[in-house]
Motif scaffolding. Structure first.
Motif, PDB file in Angstrom:
ATOM      1  N   GLU A 208      37.895  82.327  47.216  1.00 43.82           N
ATOM      2  CA  GLU A 208      38.761  81.622  49.048  1.00 43.82           C
ATOM      3  C   GLU A 208      40.132  80.217  48.882  1.00 43.82           C
ATOM      4  OE1 GLU A 208      35.469  82.578  52.839  1.00 43.82           O
ATOM      5  OE2 GLU A 208      37.202  80.428  52.317  1.00 43.82           O
ATOM      6  N   GLU A 209      40.812  80.835  49.573  1.00 37.58           N
ATOM      7  CA  GLU A 209      41.916  79.782  50.289  1.00 37.58           C
ATOM      8  C   GLU A 209      40.772  78.587  50.297  1.00 37.58           C
ATOM      9  OE1 GLU A 209      44.476  79.615  53.548  1.00 37.58           O
ATOM     10  OE2 GLU A 209      43.387  81.062  54.171  1.00 37.58           O
ATOM     11  N   CYS A 210      41.474  77.375  49.791  1.00 36.25           N
ATOM     12  CA  CYS A 210      40.986  76.343  50.263  1.00 36.25           C
ATOM     13  C   CYS A 210      41.411  76.075  51.574  1.00 36.25           C
ATOM     14  CB  CYS A 210      40.900  74.984  49.689  1.00 36.25           C
ATOM     15  SG  CYS A 210      40.043  73.879  49.730  1.00 36.25           S
ATOM     16  N   LEU A 211      40.529  75.437  52.736  1.00 37.40           N
ATOM     17  CA  LEU A 211      41.347  75.054  54.373  1.00 37.40           C
ATOM     18  C   LEU A 211      41.167  73.193  54.355  1.00 37.40           C
ATOM     19  CD1 LEU A 211      39.411  77.969  56.469  1.00 37.40           C
ATOM     20  CD2 LEU A 211      42.142  77.490  55.392  1.00 37.40           C
ATOM     21  N   VAL A 212      42.079  72.930  54.640  1.00 33.75           N
ATOM     22  CA  VAL A 212      42.254  71.698  55.105  1.00 33.75           C
ATOM     23  C   VAL A 212      42.217  71.758  57.128  1.00 33.75           C
ATOM     24  CG1 VAL A 212      43.530  69.421  54.939  1.00 33.75           C
ATOM     25  CG2 VAL A 212      42.965  71.384  53.132  1.00 33.75           C
ATOM     26  N   GLU A 214      38.911  69.119  59.330  1.00 29.66           N
ATOM     27  CA  GLU A 214      37.740  68.319  59.995  1.00 29.66           C
ATOM     28  C   GLU A 214      37.169  69.481  60.432  1.00 29.66           C
ATOM     29  OE1 GLU A 214      37.498  64.967  62.851  1.00 29.66           O
ATOM     30  OE2 GLU A 214      35.528  64.966  62.781  1.00 29.66           O
ATOM     31  N   GLU A 215      35.745  69.764  59.937  1.00 36.31           N
ATOM     32  CA  GLU A 215      34.585  70.765  60.189  1.00 36.31           C
ATOM     33  C   GLU A 215      34.101  70.407  61.663  1.00 36.31           C
ATOM     34  OE1 GLU A 215      31.907  72.091  57.429  1.00 36.31           O
ATOM     35  OE2 GLU A 215      33.302  70.770  55.595  1.00 36.31           O
ATOM     36  N   ALA A 216      33.426  71.013  61.937  1.00 33.14           N
ATOM     37  CA  ALA A 216      32.577  71.688  63.330  1.00 33.14           C
ATOM     38  C   ALA A 216      31.541  72.719  63.547  1.00 33.14           C
ATOM     39  CB  ALA A 216      33.263  70.793  64.208  1.00 33.14           C
ATOM     40  N   HIS A 236      27.044  66.408  58.570  1.00 34.17           N
ATOM     41  CA  HIS A 236      27.337  65.401  57.120  1.00 34.17           C
ATOM     42  C   HIS A 236      26.312  66.338  56.034  1.00 34.17           C
ATOM     43  CE1 HIS A 236      27.525  63.404  60.679  1.00 34.17           C
ATOM     44  NE2 HIS A 236      28.290  62.379  59.972  1.00 34.17           N
ATOM     45  N   LYS A 237      27.298  67.031  55.229  1.00 33.88           N
ATOM     46  CA  LYS A 237      26.361  68.098  54.011  1.00 33.88           C
ATOM     47  C   LYS A 237      25.800  67.472  53.143  1.00 33.88           C
ATOM     48  CE  LYS A 237      27.443  72.149  56.018  1.00 33.88           C
ATOM     49  NZ  LYS A 237      28.238  72.766  56.801  1.00 33.88           N
ATOM     50  N   ARG A 238      26.702  66.374  52.556  1.00 39.32           N
ATOM     51  CA  ARG A 238      26.868  65.089  51.699  1.00 39.32           C
ATOM     52  C   ARG A 238      25.381  64.398  51.357  1.00 39.32           C
ATOM     53  NH1 ARG A 238      30.705  65.802  47.905  1.00 39.32           N
ATOM     54  NH2 ARG A 238      32.321  67.259  47.968  1.00 39.32           N
TER      55      ARG A 238
HETATM   56  P1  AMP Z   1      30.109  77.797  53.765  1.00 45.82           P
HETATM   57  O1  AMP Z   1      28.086  77.274  53.114  1.00 45.82           O
HETATM   58  O2  AMP Z   1      30.546  78.915  53.641  1.00 45.82           O
HETATM   59  O3  AMP Z   1      30.059  77.195  55.189  1.00 45.82           O
HETATM   60  O4  AMP Z   1      30.336  76.824  52.542  1.00 45.82           O
HETATM   61  C1  AMP Z   1      29.714  75.105  52.435  1.00 45.82           C
HETATM   62  C2  AMP Z   1      30.900  73.966  53.111  1.00 45.82           C
HETATM   63  O5  AMP Z   1      31.700  74.296  51.855  1.00 45.82           O
HETATM   64  C3  AMP Z   1      30.858  74.048  53.970  1.00 45.82           C
HETATM   65  O6  AMP Z   1      30.664  72.921  54.703  1.00 45.82           O
HETATM   66  C4  AMP Z   1      32.921  73.800  53.995  1.00 45.82           C
HETATM   67  O7  AMP Z   1      32.425  72.427  53.428  1.00 45.82           O
HETATM   68  C5  AMP Z   1      33.243  74.375  52.174  1.00 45.82           C
HETATM   69  N1  AMP Z   1      33.386  74.828  52.830  1.00 45.82           N
HETATM   70  C6  AMP Z   1      33.820  76.682  52.457  1.00 45.82           C
HETATM   71  N2  AMP Z   1      34.480  77.405  52.683  1.00 45.82           N
HETATM   72  C7  AMP Z   1      35.426  76.958  52.605  1.00 45.82           C
HETATM   73  C8  AMP Z   1      36.952  76.579  52.830  1.00 45.82           C
HETATM   74  N3  AMP Z   1      37.910  77.377  52.967  1.00 45.82           N
HETATM   75  N4  AMP Z   1      38.036  75.797  52.691  1.00 45.82           N
HETATM   76  C9  AMP Z   1      37.631  74.415  52.766  1.00 45.82           C
HETATM   77  N5  AMP Z   1      36.149  74.486  52.399  1.00 45.82           N
HETATM   78  C10 AMP Z   1      35.377  74.890  52.364  1.00 45.82           C
END
Ligand code: AMP
Ligand code: GLY
Length: 449
Positions: A208-212, A214-216, A236-238
């Motif tokens: 996948e393309e890497c998205l930039v 903030e997550e929610a 907070h996953k890390r």
């Molecule tokens: P997922 O299980 O698909 O949510 O991926 C786990 C984590 O990987 C996400 O919470 C993001 O931090 C990161 N992640 C997944 N897909 C992407 C993406 N396309 N671009 C950037 N970060 C991603």
């Protein structure tokens, strides 16, 4: 007996079947902090209900009855439910849903909150989720699917880093690698396709393309037709402060998430939730349960990182204390009728939940250490301590999992909720306990700026 209605007119007829009564039997499947939060809220909203948790933890044992059947033992769960006939079954984790638990329960005449196996593929297969999103025009990262590592390597070199490599199937949260270099992406592909690190779950990968941004997390109740979003949250996953260290199941959460600004909601509904459900319907798939959208809030607006087919953990622990409606009524309405939007109401307070983890988590960790201070922490203002990996041994609460407790607090705002949660964390002790000290820090920074 309390009789509540949360169904709207269905097929032109007013549905007058009482939804919740105080002697109803409710079964919650799972044994983590999410399930303790569900049992806690159900018990408050439906006093006198008989609550069962399979397998549960020390927290759910203090509210209802635990039965030692694993959440993955679909046959064992069905045998128990066929005998005990719960009025409502609420499924916590994704594995039993993807394995068809809801279908088998419904075929046995039981009422279940949770999607069918066909609908749960939205989480169980990242390829399927992408196909649905593409067909529905839902904003998400561009992706290609590979089964051959040679072809994947050619693609990686053509695209260049950063890239995200994802195993197609369920991989216990370990199937996603965000790769800053071409070498990392090639390694991730080789792990999944050549070395089968995720077994059959990784015999296809998405690149996948890497998205930039903030997550929610946006979780929506779905009643077979419509989506009713719950309050926003952020996980907070890390493992360590400042979003460093390995990925975990989630080290804390808060709600609401200021990054989900009010003006984003119309797009979240009309560009993400509604078209996804419409596309599933077009494929003959009805959705009843939680549709969880993991979002990246990018400069171009919200984009979907992933869908899950269940309540988030630990987001649920930060969302449910804020819910002002009746959870049992809402879940029953989704499981067998139409939900009245008035059932989804929010207290104005904010909520912060801090995970106390066992030493070594997310690597290997100890079990069986006694936990002190639970009573004292629980009596502090606004605080509820949800149990995740706990058990009772010789009458004492001991550690029994990697994520041990979710120390949760409501407050007038995020700052007060955060301060209360950390004050409670200070009262709890067990050998090797560790936790992040910056849960909700991003929300506070956003508020200040
Ligand atoms: P997922 O299980 O698909 O949510 O991926 C786990 C984590 O990987 C996400 O919470 C993001 O931090 C990161 N992640 C997944 N897909 C992407 C993406 N396309 N671009 C950037 N970060 C991603
Ligand atoms: N908090 C992330 C999840 O539940 O998948």
């Amino acid at each position: 007996m309390r009789c509540l209605q949360a169904v709207e007119k269905q097929d032109g007829n007013s549905c007058s079947r009482p939804l919740c009564s105080n002697n109803m039997k409710i079964l919650v499947i799972g044994g983590g902090g999410r399930e303790h939060a569900l049992v806690w809220k159900l018990a408050r909203d439906t006093p006198g209900a008989h609550l069962y948790c399979l397998p549960g933890n020390a927290g759910t044992a203090a509210i209802g009855v635990n039965v030692p059947i694993s959440a993955e033992d679909v046959g064992g769960l069905l045998a128990w439910a066929a005998r005990e006939r719960p009025d409502l079954t609420v499924v916590g984790p994704e594995a039993p849903l993807c394995a068809g638990l809801a279908d088998r329960f419904r075929a046995a005449g039981l009422t279940v909150f949770g999607p069918s196996a066909a609908a749960a593929r939205i989480e169980g297969s990242k390829r399927f989720a992408k196909e649905v999103m593409h067909a529905a025009g839902v904003p998400t990262a561009a992706a290609e699917v590979f089964t051959d590592s040679g072809a994947a390597r050619v693609f990686i070199r053509k695209k260049g880093a950063p890239l995200v490599v994802k195993a197609d199937g369920l991989a216990a949260g370990k199937g996603v690698t965000v790769c800053d270099t071409i070498e990392e992406a090639e390694h991730a592909v080789a792990e999944a396709l050549d070395r089968r690190a995720f077994g059959d779950a990784g015999c296809e990968v998405l690149i996948e393309e890497c998205l930039v941004g903030e997550e929610a997390s946006v979780l929506a109740l779905v009643d077979g037709e419509r989506a009713f979003p719950l309050a926003s949250a952020q996980d907070h996953k890390r493992a360590f402060d400042g979003d460093r260290g390995p990925n975990t199941g989630g080290m804390g959460a808060y709600s609401p998430a200021p990054v989900v600004r009010d003006e984003l909601w119309p797009a979240i509904r009309s560009r993400i939730l509604d078209p996804t459900l419409a596309e599933l319907r077009r494929r003959g798939i009805e959705y009843r349960g939680i549709l969880y959208a993991g979002l990246m809030i990018t400069a171009e607006g919200p984009k979907v990182l992933e869908f899950n087919c269940r309540f988030g953990d630990p987001e649920t622990q930060a969302i449910l204390p804020r819910w002002d409606g009746d959870l049992g009524v809402a879940l029953l309405a989704c499981a067998r009728g139409r939900l009245d939007p008035a059932a989804v109401r929010w207290r104005p307070e904010a909520c912060v939940s801090v995970v106390l983890a066992a030493g070594g988590y997310p690597g290997s960790y100890r079990k069986g250490d006694p936990i002190e201070g639970l009573e004292e922490a629980s009596q502090m203002p606004g605080v509820t301590v949800f149990h995740a990996g706990t058990a009772i041994r010789d009458g004492r609460v001991v550690t029994a999992g990697g994520r041990v407790l979710n120390v949760t607090a409501l407050g007038a705002d995020i700052r007060e909720a955060r301060d209360r949660a950390y004050a409670a964390v200070e009262r709890i002790r067990f050998a090797g306990a560790h936790f992040r000290r910056d849960i909700a820090a991003r929300a506070l920074r956003a508020r200040e700026s």
